[in-house]
Design an enzyme around this catalytic site. Structure first.
Site, PDB file in Angstrom:
ATOM      1  N   ASP A 144       0.943  -1.239  -0.214  1.00  0.00           N
ATOM      2  CA  ASP A 144       0.166  -0.268  -0.060  1.00  0.00           C
ATOM      3  C   ASP A 144       0.489   1.345  -0.780  1.00  0.00           C
ATOM      4  O   ASP A 144       2.056   1.363   0.889  1.00  0.00           O
ATOM      5  CB  ASP A 144      -0.547   0.210   1.494  1.00  0.00           C
ATOM      6  CG  ASP A 144      -1.946   0.916   0.888  1.00  0.00           C
ATOM      7  OD1 ASP A 144      -1.921   1.744  -0.124  1.00  0.00           O
ATOM      8  OD2 ASP A 144      -2.878   1.196   2.178  1.00  0.00           O
TER       9      ASP A 144
ATOM     10  N   GLU B  69      -2.935  -0.190  -8.468  1.00  0.00           N
ATOM     11  CA  GLU B  69      -3.459   0.155  -7.582  1.00  0.00           C
ATOM     12  C   GLU B  69      -3.415   1.556  -7.742  1.00  0.00           C
ATOM     13  O   GLU B  69      -1.942   2.111  -7.721  1.00  0.00           O
ATOM     14  CB  GLU B  69      -5.022   0.192  -6.437  1.00  0.00           C
ATOM     15  CG  GLU B  69      -5.187   1.442  -5.957  1.00  0.00           C
ATOM     16  CD  GLU B  69      -5.995   1.204  -4.624  1.00  0.00           C
ATOM     17  OE1 GLU B  69      -6.368   0.173  -4.836  1.00  0.00           O
ATOM     18  OE2 GLU B  69      -6.252   1.892  -3.605  1.00  0.00           O
TER      19      GLU B  69
END
Ligand SMILES: [Zn+2]
Length: 538
Positions: A188, A324
């Site tokens: 992330d 992402e």
């Protein structure tokens, strides 16, 4: 079925019933002298695999006949045991990295996979103890694919964990709970190419590129002349573009989004979007190419490759990866025009992604509900969905997604499957809730320390808590301690001080939770059902 008949199983045997698993767990418990987690039991490779524990000492158990060549990669001691007149070999192995690697190879469901366009939920776990609780919640709902390992570079720095430890902890949780459906691992908020490598080495499947440091928030309100200068100064070579070509692609054109709204780019809007996001687009392209080069022969998951219905067999564990793009941690909201601009430019440059996190309007503060006008959020969100369908489809990702209960129904209604919900800190808060009942004195110490630390620790977070509204520990009876976690200000203060708290109390905290893990799992299960049910209910 008895133990010996399970040892005839070469391929992975189907999940057994709870009754069958409980009976087998008893038998394996007698043989091993450890308490066996019934859902962990799996028969494959002519062996039985299970997770067992004695207090907080957890072991990987493998029971087989003596000469089983499939098990040579598991490290640790082995001993002979008698089962139904036959001598078998029992290995009780430490839950370390060598054995987790062997486990992923032996039981592929314990390895993370790409999830494609399936509706998904990220369950960040700062302590490395939460996966069984998360799995129990997700299991009760259909159609949500979990990401059990998900930590940002910043979170790892604050918790002193490595990408590999995070993934290994999640893997043991998956094994313990017998989660056999696909699950993902999210690296992330990657900000630099150097951030990427440790996650690739550990085997992550989902990579969140965050070009937020390259978003020019000044462009949001800058005057025309300033915007022109900013656009001139963009890295046109990386963008493989010229100002003239850019104008031609957007100016005076109308982009139909299919479901009502149309986007028209005036010169001012185009300049604003390019000035604000141009460098972020260039950075994303470089990050994406770096990632592809590091992945070697693991191909990026393309947008249309994996759909909800047919995805199970589309790609196996260890194959592929997905990307992402997130600009959620920026000061100014991403307008629909800017979202459209970023997505079309990334497409032009060949970036492939499965989800994108705009910075939505309103405030997404840590640990508390959405702050803002719901009708306005909905009106904008509808446009973001239309863009994600038109230019992808890809999922819209909701970062800082913990506890945003008032917007979940809006998101579910409009985005359908195309949604990824990211949560992290909320599982840490549930750990504190468990501690408030298991060990009130420890909770009091943590609360007092959070009071001390909040002023400094809040610096890098979006929070607005007033410390004066958070009760001090000596104002509360034991039975009132957990109530701090139901207060807006209390949640935020406890949320953003996690780094300092773990540095000082991490060992004790984890020890207590490990001793009373069922209390923590139960709190997580309840909490995540509350989070995820709005995305399932139709
Ligand atoms: Zn985020």
């Amino acid at each position: 079925m008895n133990i010996l008949s399970f040892l005839k199983q070469r391929e992975l045997a189907p999940v057994m019933t709870e009754t069958e698993a409980a009976a087998l767990a008893m038998e394996l418990g007698d043989i091993s002298g450890f308490e066996v987690y019934p859902r962990s039991i799996a028969a494959a490779h002519n062996a039985l695999f299970f997770l067992a524990h004695r207090g907080t000492d957890k072991r990987l158990g493998v029971l087989s006949r003596g000469d089983n060549p499939a098990l040579t990669d598991f490290a640790g001691e082995a001993r002979d045991v008698r089962v139904n007149e036959e001598t078998l070999v029992l290995r009780l192995r430490p839950t370390d990295h060598v054995n987790v690697v062997a486990l992923r190879a032996a039981l592929p469901y314990t390895a993370p996979q790409v999830l494609g366009l399936r509706k998904s939920a990220g369950c960040g776990d700062r302590l490395g103890l939460a996966t069984p609780g998360h799995a129990r919640a997700v299991r009760q709902l259909s159609g949500i694919a979990p990401i059990f390992a998900q930590q940002s570079v910043r979170e790892n720095a604050r918790t002193g964990r490595t990408p590999q430890q995070v993934l290994d902890d999640a893997t043991w949780g998956v094994f313990q709970e017998g989660w056999r459906e696909p699950w993902g691992a999210d690296a992330d908020h990657l900000k630099t190419p150097a951030d990427v490598d440790a996650f690739v080495a550990a085997g992550y499947t989902f990579y969140t590129v965050d070009p937020g440091d390259h978003v020019d928030n000044e462009a949001h309100t800058a005057a025309h002349g300033v915007l022109v200068d900013k656009v001139q100064a963009l890295p046109w070579d990386v963008l493989e573009d010229t100002p003239q070509a850019l104008n031609k692609r957007y100016l005076g054109r109308t982009f139909d989004l299919g479901e009502g709204p149309e986007l028209v780019f005036s010169e001012e809007i185009l300049l604003g979007a390019a000035a604000k996001y141009g460098r972020a687009i260039a950075h994303t392209v470089q990050m994406s190419r770096h990632l592809v080069s590091r992945m070697g022969d693991r191909p990026p998951s393309t947008l249309r490759q994996v759909y909800p219905e047919q995805s199970r067999r589309a790609q196996g564990p260890g194959q592929g990866f997905e990307l992402e793009v997130s600009v959620d941690e920026t000061e100014t909201p991403t307008s629909p025009h800017e979202h459209f601009f970023v997505a079309s430019e990334l497409k032009r440059l060949g970036v492939q992604w499965v989800s994108l996190a705009p910075r939505y309007i309103g405030r997404f503060e840590k640990g508390v509900d959405y702050i803002g006008d719901l009708a306005q959020f909905e009106a904008e969100f509808v446009k973001h969905v239309a863009i994600a369908r038109r230019l992808g489809p890809y999922k819209l990702s909701l970062h800082s997604g913990s506890d945003k209960f008032s917007i979940y129904p809006i998101i579910a209604r409009h985005a359908g499957h195309l949604v990824h919900l990211k949560t992290a800190g909320t599982s840490y808060l549930e750990a504190l809730r468990a501690i408030a009942s298991i060990d009130p004195p420890l909770f009091r110490e943590i609360l007092a320390f959070a009071h001390e630390r909040y002023g400094e620790d809040k610096a890098t977070y979006h929070v607005s808590a007033d410390l004066a509204k958070v009760p001090a520990p000596d104002q509360l009876a034991d039975s009132e301690l957990a109530g701090v976690l139901d207060l807006f200000d209390g949640r935020q203060v406890l949320h953003v001080t996690f780094g300092s708290v773990l540095e000082r109390f991490g060992q004790r905290l984890k020890e207590m939770l490990a001793q009373r893990e069922e209390v923590y799992y139960a709190a997580l299960e309840t909490h995540f059902l509350k989070h995820l049910t709005p995305f399932v209910a139709k």
